[in-house]
Design an enzyme around this catalytic site. Structure first.
Site, short mmCIF file in Angstrom:
data_model
loop_
_atom_site.label_atom_id
_atom_site.label_comp_id
_atom_site.label_asym_id
_atom_site.label_seq_id
_atom_site.Cartn_x
_atom_site.Cartn_y
_atom_site.Cartn_z
N CYS A 1 -2.56 14.09 38.35
CA CYS A 1 -2.64 15.35 39.14
C CYS A 1 -3.64 15.52 40.81
O CYS A 1 -3.32 13.64 40.16
CB CYS A 1 -3.16 17.03 38.76
SG CYS A 1 -2.50 17.82 37.42
N GLY B 1 2.42 13.35 40.86
CA GLY B 1 2.29 15.06 39.78
C GLY B 1 3.72 15.54 41.33
O GLY B 1 3.32 16.42 41.90
N ASN C 1 -7.52 18.05 38.03
CA ASN C 1 -7.29 16.35 37.53
C ASN C 1 -7.83 16.26 36.36
O ASN C 1 -9.07 16.10 36.46
CB ASN C 1 -7.47 16.02 38.64
CG ASN C 1 -6.36 14.17 38.16
OD1 ASN C 1 -7.12 13.66 38.73
ND2 ASN C 1 -5.92 14.39 37.15
N GLY C 2 -7.22 15.70 35.51
CA GLY C 2 -7.97 14.95 34.90
C GLY C 2 -7.38 15.82 33.58
O GLY C 2 -6.99 16.79 33.58
N CYS D 1 -10.48 4.94 35.27
CA CYS D 1 -8.94 4.85 34.29
C CYS D 1 -8.97 3.22 34.85
O CYS D 1 -8.89 3.53 36.37
CB CYS D 1 -8.49 5.68 34.59
SG CYS D 1 -6.40 5.70 34.24
N TYR E 1 -1.30 0.85 37.62
CA TYR E 1 0.20 1.82 38.40
C TYR E 1 -0.48 2.86 39.31
O TYR E 1 0.54 3.23 40.07
CB TYR E 1 0.66 2.11 36.74
CG TYR E 1 1.92 3.31 36.73
CD1 TYR E 1 2.98 2.61 37.07
CD2 TYR E 1 1.46 4.05 36.69
CE1 TYR E 1 3.94 3.74 38.53
CE2 TYR E 1 2.91 5.65 36.91
CZ TYR E 1 3.99 4.73 37.20
OH TYR E 1 4.64 5.98 37.75
N SER F 1 7.45 0.44 41.95
CA SER F 1 5.14 -0.16 41.68
C SER F 1 5.40 -1.79 41.26
O SER F 1 3.67 -1.83 40.42
CB SER F 1 5.25 0.47 40.39
OG SER F 1 6.39 0.00 39.58
N ASP G 1 4.83 -3.85 36.87
CA ASP G 1 3.61 -3.25 36.13
C ASP G 1 3.39 -3.30 35.55
O ASP G 1 1.77 -3.27 34.73
CB ASP G 1 3.06 -2.71 37.35
CG ASP G 1 4.07 -0.83 37.20
OD1 ASP G 1 5.16 -1.30 37.58
OD2 ASP G 1 3.20 -0.20 36.18
N CYS H 1 -3.66 7.93 25.96
CA CYS H 1 -4.59 8.39 26.57
C CYS H 1 -4.72 10.22 26.36
O CYS H 1 -3.95 10.57 26.14
CB CYS H 1 -3.90 8.57 28.35
SG CYS H 1 -5.44 8.68 29.16
P1 5GP Z 1 9.69 1.40 30.25
O1 5GP Z 1 10.12 0.27 30.21
O2 5GP Z 1 8.42 2.04 29.37
O3 5GP Z 1 11.26 2.81 29.64
O4 5GP Z 1 9.56 2.13 32.21
C1 5GP Z 1 8.02 0.82 32.55
C2 5GP Z 1 8.56 1.67 33.99
O5 5GP Z 1 7.41 3.12 34.21
C3 5GP Z 1 7.62 0.45 34.67
O6 5GP Z 1 8.37 0.80 36.09
C4 5GP Z 1 6.16 1.82 35.54
O7 5GP Z 1 6.08 1.17 36.53
C5 5GP Z 1 6.74 2.83 34.71
N1 5GP Z 1 5.23 3.76 34.38
C6 5GP Z 1 4.33 3.61 33.53
N2 5GP Z 1 3.47 4.25 33.49
C7 5GP Z 1 4.53 5.39 34.16
C8 5GP Z 1 4.17 6.55 34.06
O8 5GP Z 1 3.01 7.27 33.46
N3 5GP Z 1 4.47 8.01 34.57
C9 5GP Z 1 5.66 7.26 35.79
N4 5GP Z 1 6.46 7.88 36.73
N5 5GP Z 1 6.09 6.16 35.30
C10 5GP Z 1 5.24 4.44 35.07
MG MG Z 2 7.88 0.83 37.57
#
Ligand code: 5GP
Ligand code: MG
Length: 459
Positions: A2, A28, A102-103, A238, A244, A286, A349, A385
């Site tokens: 958030c 968010g 947030n948290g 964190c 990310y 990202s 990432d 987490c």
């Molecule tokens: P996966 O391959 O695991 O389905 O998706 C990986 C992608 O999700 C990566 O591009 C990463 O940047 C993104 N990602 C990682 N953590 C989060 C998150 O908490 N929220 C969102 N929106 N994207 C995430």
């Molecule tokens: Mg990504």
């Protein structure tokens, strides 16, 4: 996850909060809200959707007064409940208080049960509401003492912004899990989750709120108080904010996120080089910064092999699997002429579920890539987490269930390597000050004991 913002004693308080929320949108996308105070009453507007959709000009004008707080919300799946949109506002003994959080607290169940036993009635399923109830109980004494006492009862992660009549109160948990920055605009102080929000509105970045610090702000006056046992606390920022979540143009946890991510990429290149690749590319956006760091480190060409459509939000945030799949395809399109016949390093990432990565690799192959070597700028995410990052149930965390080789097989790459935990820490300034529980399972604050009854939501 958030984003929060707070502005004190500025004639354009609501406008500033609104603009700041724009810069915090990545924290968010599901709902946004602003509360303001005009010396007599509090006003509130909150809506599901992006900041741009949640407010119009009229809404901002109606948010009268010179103090305001704002929030953008990232909710967990299935909890898109209108009542849970923040800021949350209550009136106690004629005094309006609002909160933006947030948290994620880890002792919600204990606190919730205790308050219910004592007669509290809850309106929402947000852990933030607990904080308001606790404050109401302490409302007779000195306000600073009340905040110290109430926040002292909380465990877990919080960066909080309150509006108590025209007083802005900001607080960060003793471990400093989530960021919170202090800025100044036209001589008055303000708060924002990340410094990129201060940049956007032309506020100066003064400093970060310290872990365990509570600030009381009225315009140009600020008073800072620390939680009593703060000196003994170990910091636990964190690390996933760095990898990310935060915006690369933000300075948080004493570092610039863009630089941190480039260093992660360079470290990854040292650990797992592919020296004879035709080029390095990222999965945008990202993965961009780590990919740049990786390419620079090995003096390899950097190409943009995938084009992103900028007119949609982040894909993860969509609540249903069907929508998620559709949006993955809308979002990114590989370029044939760049990829045809090439041996490529794709830097990403992180991998969470593995499903989007699998889809991207398939698209790259269809576009002609001959060999795909995937490099991830963090270690395998194996543990959930409890401090506010919305990782799925461990059943869905691919690295909790498969080895790296099995993941490589699943996403169909020629090779897959993750940054080591040691390498990750090597790149951080003050590496001992970070929480890496999602990679190591070392939880700095005891997770909730009864996870199945973990009924309150993350903020
Ligand atoms: P996966 O391959 O695991 O389905 O998706 C990986 C992608 O999700 C990566 O591009 C990463 O940047 C993104 N990602 C990682 N953590 C989060 C998150 O908490 N929220 C969102 N929106 N994207 C995430
Ligand atoms: Mg990504």
């Amino acid at each position: 996850m958030c984003g929060v913002i707070g502005v004190s004693k500025h004639k354009d308080a609501a406008q500033i909060a609104y603009s700041g929320l724009y810069a915090l949108q990545h924290r968010g996308e599901e709902a946004a809200g602003i509360a303001s105070y005009d010396g007599r009453s509090m006003h509130i507007k909150k809506q599901p959707g992006l900041v741009a959709d949640a407010f119009d000009e009229r809404a901002i004008t109606e948010l009268r007064g010179d103090s305001a707080i704002g929030h953008c919300r990232y909710s967990t799946t299935g909890s898109s409940n209108q009542k849970n949109i923040q800021p949350f506002i209550v009136t106690h003994k004629g005094k309006p208080i609002s909160i933006a959080h947030n948290g994620n607290l880890t002792n919600t169940e204990t606190l919730y049960n205790r308050l219910e036993e004592a007669g509290s009635i809850f309106q929402t399923t947000m852990d933030s509401e607990i904080i308001i109830h606790l404050l109401a109980r302490e409302s007779n004494g000195n306000i600073e003492d009340s905040f110290v006492k109430v926040l002292g009862e909380l465990e877990g992660a919080y960066s909080l912004v309150f509006l108590v009549e025209d007083l802005i109160v900001g607080a960060r948990d003793p471990q400093g899990f989530r960021p919170l920055c202090l800025g100044k605009i036209d001589g008055t102080y303000m708060l924002a989750s990340e410094s990129c929000a201060l940049d956007l509105i032309g506020a100066s970045f003064e400093r970060e709120i310290e872990p365990g610090e509570i600030v009381f702000i009225r315009g140009s006056e600020i008073k800072s108080v620390f939680m009593p046992d703060q000196a003994a606390q170990k910091k636990s920022h964190c690390i996933f904010e760095n990898i990310y979540f935060a915006r690369p143009d933000s300075d948080i946890f004493g570092d610039n996120i863009y630089q941190v991510r480039k260093r992660l990429g360079a470290q990854l290149a040292q650990e797992f080089p592919v020296t004879d690749a035709d080029f390095v590319m990222s999965i945008p956006d990202s993965g961009n910064y780590a990919a740049l760091g990786y390419a620079n480190e090995l003096s390899l060409p950097y190409e943009v092999g995938i084009i992103r459509n900028h007119y949609i939000g982040r894909t993860f945030i969509q609540p249903t699997q069907l929508l998620r799949d559709l949006r993955v395809k809308i979002k990114l399109n590989p370029i044939h002429s760049v990829l045809e016949g090439k041996k490529i390093v794709v830097v990403e990432d992180s991998i969470v579920r593995g499903t989007t990565s699998r889809g991207r690799v398939e698209a790259l192959r269809k576009a002609g890539a001959k060999e795909i070597h995937m490099r991830i700028s963090c270690p395998p995410i194996k543990s959930p987490c409890f401090y506010g990052i919305d990782f799925p149930d461990p059943k869905e965390l691919i690295a909790a269930n498969k080895s790296v080789d099995e993941i490589a097989e699943f996403i169909q790459v020629d090779s897959l390597k993750y940054l080591s935990v040691e390498g990750l820490h090597k790149v951080m300034k003050e590496s001992g000050d970070f929480c890496d529980a999602c990679f190591t399972g070392n939880y700095p604050v005891t997770p909730p004991t009864n996870k199945s009854k973990y009924l309150l939501e993350q903020q």
